[in-house]
Design a protein around this motif. Structure first.
Motif, mmCIF file in Angstrom:
data_model
loop_
_atom_site.group_PDB
_atom_site.id
_atom_site.type_symbol
_atom_site.label_atom_id
_atom_site.label_comp_id
_atom_site.label_asym_id
_atom_site.label_seq_id
_atom_site.Cartn_x
_atom_site.Cartn_y
_atom_site.Cartn_z
ATOM 1 N N ALA A 50 10.670 1.003 12.903
ATOM 2 C CA ALA A 50 10.332 0.911 11.483
ATOM 3 C C ALA A 50 10.333 2.284 10.823
ATOM 4 O O ALA A 50 10.757 2.447 9.676
ATOM 5 C CB ALA A 50 8.962 0.245 11.314
ATOM 6 N N ARG A 51 9.871 3.283 11.548
ATOM 7 C CA ARG A 51 9.851 4.650 11.008
ATOM 8 C C ARG A 51 11.272 5.085 10.641
ATOM 9 O O ARG A 51 11.505 5.694 9.598
ATOM 10 C CB ARG A 51 9.234 5.599 12.044
ATOM 11 N N GLN A 52 12.218 4.757 11.511
ATOM 12 C CA GLN A 52 13.619 5.077 11.256
ATOM 13 C C GLN A 52 14.151 4.296 10.062
ATOM 14 O O GLN A 52 14.877 4.830 9.211
ATOM 15 C CB GLN A 52 14.461 4.787 12.500
ATOM 16 N N GLN A 53 13.796 3.021 9.978
ATOM 17 C CA GLN A 53 14.274 2.178 8.881
ATOM 18 C C GLN A 53 13.764 2.672 7.526
ATOM 19 O O GLN A 53 14.502 2.659 6.527
ATOM 20 C CB GLN A 53 13.834 0.729 9.112
ATOM 21 N N VAL A 54 12.515 3.103 7.486
ATOM 22 C CA VAL A 54 11.954 3.639 6.243
ATOM 23 C C VAL A 54 12.640 4.948 5.873
ATOM 24 O O VAL A 54 13.044 5.161 4.724
ATOM 25 C CB VAL A 54 10.434 3.852 6.376
ATOM 26 N N HIS A 202 4.397 -3.819 -0.496
ATOM 27 C CA HIS A 202 4.476 -5.101 -1.210
ATOM 28 C C HIS A 202 5.283 -5.022 -2.503
ATOM 29 O O HIS A 202 5.487 -6.036 -3.178
ATOM 30 C CB HIS A 202 3.075 -5.679 -1.473
ATOM 31 N N LYS A 203 5.788 -3.831 -2.851
ATOM 32 C CA LYS A 203 6.687 -3.723 -4.000
ATOM 33 C C LYS A 203 8.152 -3.812 -3.568
ATOM 34 O O LYS A 203 9.042 -3.906 -4.400
ATOM 35 C CB LYS A 203 6.438 -2.412 -4.741
ATOM 36 N N VAL A 204 8.386 -3.756 -2.248
ATOM 37 C CA VAL A 204 9.761 -3.838 -1.739
ATOM 38 C C VAL A 204 9.912 -5.053 -0.820
ATOM 39 O O VAL A 204 10.705 -5.063 0.097
ATOM 40 C CB VAL A 204 10.171 -2.514 -1.058
ATOM 41 N N TYR A 205 9.040 -6.080 -1.094
ATOM 42 C CA TYR A 205 9.155 -7.389 -0.450
ATOM 43 C C TYR A 205 8.734 -7.382 1.016
ATOM 44 O O TYR A 205 9.190 -8.194 1.817
ATOM 45 C CB TYR A 205 10.564 -7.964 -0.632
ATOM 46 N N LEU A 251 7.551 -3.854 7.058
ATOM 47 C CA LEU A 251 8.010 -2.843 6.105
ATOM 48 C C LEU A 251 9.347 -2.271 6.537
ATOM 49 O O LEU A 251 10.259 -2.093 5.716
ATOM 50 C CB LEU A 251 6.970 -1.725 5.979
ATOM 51 N N GLY A 252 9.479 -2.001 7.823
ATOM 52 C CA GLY A 252 10.736 -1.456 8.322
ATOM 53 C C GLY A 252 11.906 -2.385 8.055
ATOM 54 O O GLY A 252 12.965 -1.954 7.567
ATOM 55 N N LEU A 253 11.724 -3.673 8.358
ATOM 56 C CA LEU A 253 12.803 -4.629 8.138
ATOM 57 C C LEU A 253 13.118 -4.765 6.653
ATOM 58 O O LEU A 253 14.290 -4.835 6.256
ATOM 59 C CB LEU A 253 12.431 -5.991 8.727
ATOM 60 N N ALA A 254 12.078 -4.781 5.808
ATOM 61 C CA ALA A 254 12.294 -4.866 4.368
ATOM 62 C C ALA A 254 13.116 -3.682 3.870
ATOM 63 O O ALA A 254 14.004 -3.836 3.019
ATOM 64 C CB ALA A 254 10.958 -4.935 3.634
ATOM 65 N N CYS A 255 12.846 -2.506 4.411
ATOM 66 C CA CYS A 255 13.596 -1.312 4.020
ATOM 67 C C CYS A 255 15.046 -1.393 4.484
ATOM 68 O O CYS A 255 15.967 -0.983 3.765
ATOM 69 C CB CYS A 255 12.926 -0.067 4.586
ATOM 70 N N GLU A 256 15.252 -1.933 5.674
ATOM 71 C CA GLU A 256 16.626 -2.095 6.178
ATOM 72 C C GLU A 256 17.417 -3.053 5.282
ATOM 73 O O GLU A 256 18.585 -2.796 4.943
ATOM 74 C CB GLU A 256 16.598 -2.617 7.607
#
Length: 375
Positions: A50-54, A202-205, A251-256
């Motif tokens: 997740a850290r990488q995805q963000v 929660h602003k990026v789903y 969060l990580g997946l949402a960012c990806e």
């Protein structure tokens, strides 16, 4: 069925994200700090992914990401975390804007009680700062410049590239509250002159209760933040407490997903915005903010009070007339007041905001309801 148009307050979780969070809660529930078994190892692996995805959203390094409970905590760490450094080097001047979220304004106001001096940038009627005013306010003892990217009430997008150019080789750390833009409208956040970026899940789903602070290194040195909470060594010692692995993974997946879909999301959002504006134009609506996010429309209809409008629109759309964090207050919006709009326009201001899950906006019903209030 009511159409939800308050996604600047909070947004639904992407289905893929919700499924991952559920799996992490029920099946892969290890503590990322547990080193003695595979459950902990798998949890740590999920956190690092997740850290990488963000980080990839804005081209940062994964080592520059720490996880928090949301943008409010990230803002507090970014601002209050510099207190010790500022006092040690006698650099106790801060520059921010009059339209920041309370999660920035209140920590800054606290520092004022500790002997810090704060300069507030003005905004014009479009809700935008003048980078040249920033240039004029910079001093030798300026330690921090904190400017939000996209305003949560109007959607106005600040000129990050010009801000970064003005700061140039000046020393102050630049903090950007990117709660309303990260992942959705990230252009500009990749600028390496931005030292600190606050992220809201929660602003990026992604779920509520998770966020991040990205701390870019200058050379090989990260911003000299000190912790504001104590009780563990997690997150480089800056954010103690057991990591919320399911939320972080979400969060990580949402960012990806955002990295792949942002342009499609923007196109869809702009289509909704254009359609709504076409209907509101017939009512003589005025739009509050300029160069705004496609995900936000703040408007005032002559002769219509926002409180009365929201009552009449119940069952049709869910909207707001300001920040959710100050919705219990009936004081005029500090954002619209700073833009020097007249009292009637401020009293009539309505914020509508949407996302990729918004299929359509019931424009005809909205216009007909507001038209009744104009009579």
């Amino acid at each position: 069925m009511t159409t939800y148009l308050d996604m600047n307050a909070t947004a639904p979780v992407l289905e893929e994200v919700a499924e991952l969070v559920r799996t992490m809660l029920l099946e892969e529930y290890g503590n990322a700090g547990s080193r003695t078994h595979e459950f902990g190892a798998e949890a740590k692996k999920a956190v690092e992914k997740a850290r990488q995805q963000v980080a990839e959203v804005i081209g940062a390094n994964k080592s520059e990401v720490i996880f928090t409970s949301g943008a409010t905590e990230s803002n507090n760490i970014a601002i209050l975390g510099l207190k010790q450094h500022a006092e040690e080097y006698n650099k106790k001047h801060i520059i921010t804007t009059k339209i920041e979220h309370k999660a920035v304004l209140e920590p800054v106001q606290y520092l004022q009680t500790c002997g810090f001096e704060v300069s507030y940038l003005d905004v014009d009627e479009r809700g935008l700062i003048d980078p040249q005013q920033l240039r004029g306010l910079l001093r030798e003892d300026t330690v921090l410049v904190s400017i939000m990217h996209v305003n949560n009430e109007t959607g106005s997008v600040q000129p990050l590239s010009e801000i970064c150019e003005v700061l140039g080789e000046h020393d102050p750390y630049l903090h950007v509250d990117a709660a309303q833009s990260f992942g959705k409208l990230s252009m500009g956040l990749e600028n390496s002159r931005i030292d600190l970026v606050s992220v809201s899940g929660h602003k990026v789903y992604a779920p509520k209760g998770v966020g991040a602070l990205i701390m870019r290194k200058r050379g090989f040195i990260r911003p000299p933040l000190a912790p504001i909470m104590f009780g563990g060594g997690q997150e480089k010692g800056l954010r103690p407490g057991t990591l919320a692995v399911p939320l972080i993974a979400g969060l990580g997946l949402a960012c990806e997903i955002a990295t792949k879909e942002a342009s499609n999301w923007q196109e869809h959002a702009q289509s909704l915005k254009t359609t709504l504006m076409a209907g509101l134009d017939g009512l003589g609506a005025k739009y509050n903010g300029c160069d705004t996010s496609p995900f936000t429309l703040n408007f005032s209809v002559p002769g219509v009070n926002s409180e009365a409008a929201m009552v009449m629109l119940k069952g049709i759309i869910a909207v707001s007339n300001g920040s959710a964090c100050t919705s219990s207050s009936y004081a005029p919006s500090h954002v619209l007041t700073a833009m020097q709009l007249d009292e009637e326009r401020i009293a009539g201001a309505i914020r509508a905001s949407w996302g990729p899950m918004t299929d359509s906006v019931p424009v005809e019903q909205i216009v007909n309801t507001l038209k009744q209030l104009q009579c």
